[in-house]
Write a protein that holds these residues in place. Structure first.
Motif, PDB file in Angstrom:
ATOM      1  N   GLN A   1      -0.371   3.811 -11.939  1.00 53.57           N
ATOM      2  CA  GLN A   1      -0.360   2.670 -10.972  1.00 53.57           C
ATOM      3  C   GLN A   1       0.250   1.367 -11.677  1.00 53.57           C
ATOM      4  O   GLN A   1       0.008   1.278 -12.951  1.00 53.57           O
TER       5      GLN A   1
ATOM      6  N   GLY B   1       0.660  -1.121   0.103  1.00 52.17           N
ATOM      7  CA  GLY B   1       0.057  -0.094  -0.005  1.00 52.17           C
ATOM      8  C   GLY B   1       0.928   1.391   0.010  1.00 52.17           C
ATOM      9  O   GLY B   1       0.404   2.382  -0.554  1.00 52.17           O
ATOM     10  N   SER B   2       1.904   1.315   0.620  1.00 47.84           N
ATOM     11  CA  SER B   2       2.821   2.397   0.848  1.00 47.84           C
ATOM     12  C   SER B   2       3.387   2.844  -0.795  1.00 47.84           C
ATOM     13  O   SER B   2       3.384   3.829  -1.035  1.00 47.84           O
ATOM     14  N   ARG B   3       3.553   1.533  -1.576  1.00 44.20           N
ATOM     15  CA  ARG B   3       4.002   2.034  -2.997  1.00 44.20           C
ATOM     16  C   ARG B   3       2.908   2.419  -3.810  1.00 44.20           C
ATOM     17  O   ARG B   3       3.244   3.228  -4.499  1.00 44.20           O
ATOM     18  N   VAL B   4       1.548   2.021  -3.579  1.00 42.13           N
ATOM     19  CA  VAL B   4       0.555   2.258  -4.274  1.00 42.13           C
ATOM     20  C   VAL B   4       0.207   3.951  -4.026  1.00 42.13           C
ATOM     21  O   VAL B   4      -0.041   4.527  -4.659  1.00 42.13           O
ATOM     22  N   SER B   5       0.277   4.088  -2.408  1.00 44.76           N
ATOM     23  CA  SER B   5       0.095   5.415  -2.275  1.00 44.76           C
ATOM     24  C   SER B   5       0.969   6.531  -2.533  1.00 44.76           C
ATOM     25  O   SER B   5       0.837   7.381  -3.002  1.00 44.76           O
ATOM     26  N   SER B   6       2.192   5.956  -2.796  1.00 47.18           N
ATOM     27  CA  SER B   6       3.512   6.949  -3.168  1.00 47.18           C
ATOM     28  C   SER B   6       3.150   7.509  -4.892  1.00 47.18           C
ATOM     29  O   SER B   6       3.330   8.421  -5.141  1.00 47.18           O
ATOM     30  N   ASP B   7       2.645   6.428  -5.576  1.00 46.37           N
ATOM     31  CA  ASP B   7       2.544   6.540  -7.023  1.00 46.37           C
ATOM     32  C   ASP B   7       1.448   7.807  -7.109  1.00 46.37           C
ATOM     33  O   ASP B   7       1.192   8.386  -7.905  1.00 46.37           O
ATOM     34  N   HIS B   8       0.368   7.183  -6.499  1.00 48.42           N
ATOM     35  CA  HIS B   8      -0.720   8.189  -6.287  1.00 48.42           C
ATOM     36  C   HIS B   8      -0.501   9.760  -6.139  1.00 48.42           C
ATOM     37  O   HIS B   8      -0.923  10.599  -6.642  1.00 48.42           O
ATOM     38  N   ASN B   9       0.296  10.063  -4.778  1.00 50.94           N
ATOM     39  CA  ASN B   9       0.648  11.151  -4.367  1.00 50.94           C
ATOM     40  C   ASN B   9       1.408  12.076  -5.505  1.00 50.94           C
ATOM     41  O   ASN B   9       1.274  13.038  -5.725  1.00 50.94           O
TER      42      ASN B   9
ATOM     43  N   SER C   1      -6.213  -6.990   0.740  1.00 53.14           N
ATOM     44  CA  SER C   1      -7.262  -6.365   1.278  1.00 53.14           C
ATOM     45  C   SER C   1      -8.614  -7.512   1.392  1.00 53.14           C
ATOM     46  O   SER C   1      -9.152  -7.562   2.484  1.00 53.14           O
TER      47      SER C   1
END
Length: 233
Positions: free
Chosen positions: A59, A46-54, A71
């Motif tokens: 993605q 999730g940290s990687r997905v959140s970093s790409d999103h921010n 999840s």
């Protein structure tokens, strides 16, 4: 609480029925482990997905897939840990096997990507992701797959062999309950016999004393009346 009071208060099987709790605790422990390891993977990917999103980057399908599997696994572990009123969760073992396949696929994808990378300074990062962290995540994926394989296998076993297993468990519990009842009966009978023997011994002693004491006390009373009784006769 004593054995007798348990049986008297709660009825037959009050002592042996808690044996079924072992299976419940085993299920809860297994689902709790699945939840914990799934949440670990959620944090890692999730940290990687959140970093790409921010950062506004597109993605990656790999990380989104792994986050989705983690999840769903976390939600399933919580749902299956709760006793269901209409269906036994063991009979839903197909879904456990589906999640096992999902986890094996995630393990294969990331194992091919990260475990084959050389361990040097030039390969410490891959697409803004630390390679060493992802290598640990790969083995956690495998652990999750093993957990879901175990719960799926156990659910399959309980579904197709549950009747025979339940019959054997019930027969064993009946034997244990019979032994418990016999011991309680024997203890009650022994206490009653002991009390009866005690009373009998006291009565015997009292009769022995009375046989010696009573003639001596009654002789002075009835001696003067004995001649009158003989004359009247």
């Amino acid at each position: 609480m004593q054995l007798k009071s348990l049986v008297t208060k709660y009825g037959k099987g009050a002592v042996t029925k808690p044996l079924y709790l072992y299976e419940t605790w085993l299920r809860l422990v297994g689902r709790a482990l699945q939840l914990i390891f799934a949440l670990v993977v959620v944090g890692l990917y999730g940290s990687r997905v959140s970093s790409d999103h921010n950062a506004g980057r597109p993605q990656s399908a790999r990380w989104v897939y792994a986050l989705f599997v983690a999840s769903v696994s976390a939600a399933t572990s919580v749902l299956f840990a709760i006793p269901q009123p209409f269906v036994r969760t063991a009979r839903l073992f197909i879904w456990d096997f589906v999640l096992f396949i999902f986890w094996i696929a995630a393990f294969g994808v990331f194992a091919v990507l990260f475990l084959r990378m050389p361990d040097d300074d030039a390969h410490k990062w891959y697409e803004n992701t630390r390679v060493s962290v992802m290598r640990h995540a790969v083995w956690i994926d495998l652990v999750n797959a093993i957990f879901w394989l175990l719960t799926g296998g156990y659910g399959c076993f309980r579904t197709f062999v549950s009747r025979k297993v339940d019959e054997k468990i019930d027969a064993k519990l009946e034997q244990i309950e019979s032994k418990v009842s016999d011991r309680i009966h024997e203890s009650e009978l022994g206490s009653k016999l002991g009390a009866a023997q005690n009373i009998a011994s006291k009565l015997g002693a009292a009769s022995h004393v009375a046989s010696k004491v009573m003639p001596q006390k009654l002789a002075p009373t009835f001696a003067p009346k004995l001649p009158r009784f003989t004359e009247s006769v």
